[in-house]
Design a protein around this motif. Structure first.
Motif, PDB file in Angstrom:
ATOM      1  N   ARG A 276     -14.630 -17.702  83.791  1.00  0.00           N
ATOM      2  CA  ARG A 276     -14.278 -16.930  84.990  1.00  0.00           C
ATOM      3  C   ARG A 276     -12.974 -17.385  85.629  1.00  0.00           C
TER       4      ARG A 276
ATOM      5  N   ARG B 276      -8.685 -15.585  82.203  1.00  0.00           N
ATOM      6  CA  ARG B 276      -9.045 -14.267  81.699  1.00  0.00           C
ATOM      7  C   ARG B 276      -8.855 -14.243  80.180  1.00  0.00           C
ATOM      8  N   ASP B 277      -9.871 -13.801  79.463  1.00  0.00           N
ATOM      9  CA  ASP B 277      -9.793 -13.706  77.989  1.00  0.00           C
ATOM     10  C   ASP B 277      -9.325 -15.014  77.357  1.00  0.00           C
TER      11      ASP B 277
END
Ligand code: FMN
Length: 174
Positions: A89, A92-93
């Protein structure tokens, strides 16, 4: 030499002799990058050897930090092979490619040093220029380059090498 002595003796080399690095030593350096730990053992690190006149000319066109080294290595990762953590979290990615490739690069740097082959880690380049110049496939992501070789008679560490912050500025006990 102990590892600590090796780590303390290493510095970024910016004065290279034109003498080529022997194939046997290059093989050992690359082997050191092969056997490193990677996330989930997916092994996404990829190494490109740059030593022909043609390849060196291309590398020298994409970075001013080549220092006329007779050998350069381009360390990348394969986007199709990385470990991913989409549940993170914070990032991102998230994918492990840069970490995996950096572990390989760091290990190769010290392996080279042990063999008397000096190096400087380079990130002063435009990744798009590297991809375009060498025609890398779109799944290959450049991470860093090494200029590598034997030191010449002007070889010495620059001032930054001697500037390290005290241990307290790095370490916090939680
Ligand atoms: C991520 C990274 C990027 C770097 N990029 C360059 C670069 O583009 N050109 C260069 O001359 N040195 C580069 N360096 C070398 C650093 O300037 C050098 O490691 C630092 O000043 C400490 O000096 P030392 O390696 O001699 O101890 C880079 C080092 C790292 C770790």
């Amino acid at each position: 030499m102990t590892f600590m002595e090796l780590a303390k003796n290493r510095y970024s080399e910016r004065f290279f002799d034109s003498r080529p690095v022997e194939q046997e030593k290059l093989d050992q350096i690359l082997e050191a990058g092969r056997i490193v730990p990677t996330a989930c053992n997916y092994q996404p690190q990829r190494f490109y050897v740059i030593r022909s006149e043609e390849a060196l000319a291309k590398a020298r066109a994409v970075t001013p930090f080549h220092y006329n080294a007779p050998l350069m290595l381009l360390v990348c990762y394969d986007m199709r092979t990385v470990w991913r953590n989409p549940g993170d979290r914070y990032y991102r990615d998230y994918n492990s490619g840069e970490q995996d490739a950096s572990i390989a690069a760091t290990t190769m740097m010290y392996a080279a040093e042990e063999l008397g082959v000096h190096s400087v880690w380079l990130r002063g380049f435009d990744s798009k220029a590297v991809v375009d110049t060498f025609g890398l496939p779109e799944n290959i992501v450049p991470v860093m380059m090494f200029a590598m070789g034997y030191p010449n008679d002007r070889a010495k560490p620059n001032g930054w090498h001697f500037k390290r912050n005290p241990i307290e500025s790095f370490v916090t006990e939680l």
